[in-house]
Design an enzyme around this catalytic site. Sequence first.
Site, PDB file in Angstrom:
ATOM      1  N   ASP A 187       0.843  -1.205   0.000  1.00 56.83           N
ATOM      2  CA  ASP A 187       0.000   0.000   0.000  1.00 56.83           C
ATOM      3  C   ASP A 187       0.877   1.254   0.000  1.00 56.83           C
ATOM      4  OD1 ASP A 187      -2.453  -1.616   0.413  1.00 56.83           O
ATOM      5  OD2 ASP A 187      -1.483  -2.061   2.315  1.00 56.83           O
ATOM      6  N   HIS A 215      -4.504  -3.250   6.680  1.00 55.72           N
ATOM      7  CA  HIS A 215      -4.366  -3.546   5.250  1.00 55.72           C
ATOM      8  C   HIS A 215      -5.747  -3.963   4.747  1.00 55.72           C
ATOM      9  CE1 HIS A 215      -3.170  -5.051   1.411  1.00 55.72           C
ATOM     10  NE2 HIS A 215      -3.697  -6.228   1.689  1.00 55.72           N
TER      11      HIS A 215
HETATM   12  P1  NAX Z   1      -2.780 -17.874  -3.586  1.00 53.29           P
HETATM   13  O1  NAX Z   1      -4.143 -18.390  -3.231  1.00 53.29           O
HETATM   14  O2  NAX Z   1      -2.320 -17.853  -4.996  1.00 53.29           O
HETATM   15  O3  NAX Z   1      -1.670 -18.662  -2.762  1.00 53.29           O
HETATM   16  C1  NAX Z   1      -1.850 -19.010  -1.433  1.00 53.29           C
HETATM   17  C2  NAX Z   1      -1.062 -20.274  -1.194  1.00 53.29           C
HETATM   18  O4  NAX Z   1      -1.191 -20.597   0.182  1.00 53.29           O
HETATM   19  C3  NAX Z   1      -1.558 -21.484  -1.970  1.00 53.29           C
HETATM   20  O5  NAX Z   1      -0.455 -22.124  -2.592  1.00 53.29           O
HETATM   21  C4  NAX Z   1      -2.181 -22.368  -0.905  1.00 53.29           C
HETATM   22  O6  NAX Z   1      -2.078 -23.748  -1.220  1.00 53.29           O
HETATM   23  C5  NAX Z   1      -1.324 -21.987   0.292  1.00 53.29           C
HETATM   24  N1  NAX Z   1      -1.894 -22.323   1.587  1.00 53.29           N
HETATM   25  C6  NAX Z   1      -3.188 -22.361   1.973  1.00 53.29           C
HETATM   26  N2  NAX Z   1      -3.295 -22.758   3.252  1.00 53.29           N
HETATM   27  C7  NAX Z   1      -2.032 -22.973   3.688  1.00 53.29           C
HETATM   28  C8  NAX Z   1      -1.493 -23.423   4.910  1.00 53.29           C
HETATM   29  N3  NAX Z   1      -2.276 -23.729   5.937  1.00 53.29           N
HETATM   30  N4  NAX Z   1      -0.154 -23.541   5.012  1.00 53.29           N
HETATM   31  C9  NAX Z   1       0.662 -23.273   3.976  1.00 53.29           C
HETATM   32  N5  NAX Z   1       0.188 -22.859   2.777  1.00 53.29           N
HETATM   33  C10 NAX Z   1      -1.135 -22.703   2.637  1.00 53.29           C
HETATM   34  O7  NAX Z   1      -2.739 -16.409  -2.944  1.00 53.29           O
HETATM   35  P2  NAX Z   1      -1.752 -15.194  -3.257  1.00 53.29           P
HETATM   36  O8  NAX Z   1      -2.313 -14.365  -4.337  1.00 53.29           O
HETATM   37  O9  NAX Z   1      -0.371 -15.716  -3.373  1.00 53.29           O
HETATM   38  O10 NAX Z   1      -1.947 -14.347  -1.920  1.00 53.29           O
HETATM   39  C11 NAX Z   1      -1.522 -14.840  -0.669  1.00 53.29           C
HETATM   40  C12 NAX Z   1      -2.141 -14.046   0.444  1.00 53.29           C
HETATM   41  O11 NAX Z   1      -1.674 -12.708   0.413  1.00 53.29           O
HETATM   42  C13 NAX Z   1      -3.662 -13.951   0.368  1.00 53.29           C
HETATM   43  O12 NAX Z   1      -4.195 -14.145   1.662  1.00 53.29           O
HETATM   44  C14 NAX Z   1      -3.891 -12.527  -0.081  1.00 53.29           C
HETATM   45  O13 NAX Z   1      -5.152 -12.052   0.324  1.00 53.29           O
HETATM   46  C15 NAX Z   1      -2.771 -11.815   0.588  1.00 53.29           C
HETATM   47  N6  NAX Z   1      -2.360 -10.513   0.077  1.00 53.29           N
HETATM   48  C16 NAX Z   1      -1.913  -9.614   0.964  1.00 53.29           C
HETATM   49  C17 NAX Z   1      -1.363  -8.413   0.602  1.00 53.29           C
HETATM   50  C18 NAX Z   1      -0.817  -7.454   1.607  1.00 53.29           C
HETATM   51  O14 NAX Z   1      -0.413  -6.376   1.206  1.00 53.29           O
HETATM   52  N7  NAX Z   1      -0.782  -7.772   2.894  1.00 53.29           N
HETATM   53  C19 NAX Z   1      -1.320  -8.003  -0.835  1.00 53.29           C
HETATM   54  C20 NAX Z   1      -1.414  -9.142  -1.773  1.00 53.29           C
HETATM   55  C21 NAX Z   1      -2.319 -10.273  -1.353  1.00 53.29           C
HETATM   56  O15 NAX Z   1      -3.607  -9.999  -1.797  1.00 53.29           O
END
Ligand code: NAX
Length: 362
Positions: A187, A215
Site C-alpha cells: 500500500d 491492510h
Molecule cells: P494464492 O491463493 O495464490 O496462494 C496461497 C497459497 O497458500 C496457496 O499455494 C495455498 O495452497 C497456500 N496455503 C493455503 N493454506 C495454507 C497453509 N495452511 N499452510 C501453507 N500454505 C497454505 O494467494 P496469493 O495471491 O499468493 O496471496 C496470498 C495471500 O496474500 C492472500 O491471503 C492474499 O489475500 C494476501 N495478500 C496480501 C497483501 C498485503 O499487502 N498484505 C497483498 C497481496 C495479497 O492480496
Amino acid sequence: EKKPVKVLVTGAAGMRIWLSFLYILLISSNVCYNHIYFDIIGQIGYALVPMIARGLMLGPDQPVILHMLDIEPAAEALEAVKMELADSAFSLLKGVLATTDVVEACNGVDIALMVGGFPRKDGMERKDVMKKNVAIYKAQASALEQHAAANCKVVVVANPANTNALILREFAPSIPPKNITCLTRLDHNRALGQISEKLNVPVSSVKNVIVWGNHSSTQYPDANHAIIVDPGSGRERSAREMVADDNWLKTEFQTIVRQRGAAIIKARKLSSALSAASAVCDHMRDWILGTPKGTWVSMGVCSDGSYGIEPGLLYSFPVTCRKGQWSIVQGLNIDEFSRARMDATAKELAEEKLMAYSCLQV
Ligand code: NAX
C-alpha cells in the site's frame, strides 16, 4: 562467505486449489487451457522465491536457504517450484526444502514470510474466512514458537494480514512481539507510485508517505508529510505543496490507493503478485538492513500507544529501522481529517480482533 540465512515462505506453491480443479476439468473436456495454466502458477510465493534467491531481500552477498511450505494438494506444484529453483542456478541459494510438514518447515528459520492462507471465496462471510485463517495462524504460530530461531523475524502477508499477525503473536509468546509484523508496504509503495504519477517525477524522488492502520479498505494513505527530493540539487519540497490540490489528496488519491488491489484483479483476473512479492522484499530488507537516512516506511507493527492507537493492536505506522529494529516515527502533526481516518481504521482492527478471539472460542 557469510553463514546462510534460513527463510521460510509459506504458501510457496502459490496454487489456487479451486483453479487446479477447473484446470483438470478443462483439460478433460479438451478446452484450450493455456491461460488457465498461467493462472495456476501465478501468485505471490512463486514471484517471491526467485527474488529472495537473487539477493533482493537480504543483499547480494547474503547466502540463503529456502524452506517452502504449502498444503498437501499443492505438494506437486511445490516440488515443481523446487525444480525451477534448481534450474535457475542461483549462486546465493544454498539449499531448498519443499515440504507440507509445518514443523519441518519452521525448523531453525531466521525469517518467516507468511504468505499462505485461506482465500476469501464468493459468498463467504468475513467471519468464515477469519475462522479458517485464525486456525491456520494459531497452528503455524505454535510451530514457529517451538522450532524457529529464537530471534526469528516474521511478516504476515496473508489476509486478514494485521489480525493473522495478532493471532500469531498470541500463540508464539516466546518470539519477541516486536519481531511480528504484517505487510502494508505494498500500500505504501502504491501511494508513492500515485504521487510520482501525479507530479510526473521519478518514484525514487518521492518519500515519506504513510499508510496508517489496517491492510484493508479502511487504511489511510497519508501524503501530508511526504517529500519530493530534487535528484540534481537534493533539495526537498513538500509533496502536499507541489500537488497543490488538497481535494485530490483527500479523495481520488485515497480511492486509488485503497482500491488498487481490486483494480488489478479486474484487469488481470488475478490479485497482485509481483508487486506484493517485491513489497515483501522491501519490508524485510529495510527492517534488517535499515531505512535510508531521513526516510521512513510503513509497517504493520504492535502499537505502543503512539498517536493514540490502542496498545497491542497490529497497526500500520511510519517506522524507521536500524540494526534490525523498527521504531515508530514520533511527533508528526496530525490534522482533523487524518485523526478521523486513523481512528476509523483502528476501530475496524479492534472489531477484527474481537471477531478473531470469538473464532478461537468455538
Ligand atoms: P494464492 O491463493 O495464490 O496462494 C496461497 C497459497 O497458500 C496457496 O499455494 C495455498 O495452497 C497456500 N496455503 C493455503 N493454506 C495454507 C497453509 N495452511 N499452510 C501453507 N500454505 C497454505 O494467494 P496469493 O495471491 O499468493 O496471496 C496470498 C495471500 O496474500 C492472500 O491471503 C492474499 O489475500 C494476501 N495478500 C496480501 C497483501 C498485503 O499487502 N498484505 C497483498 C497481496 C495479497 O492480496
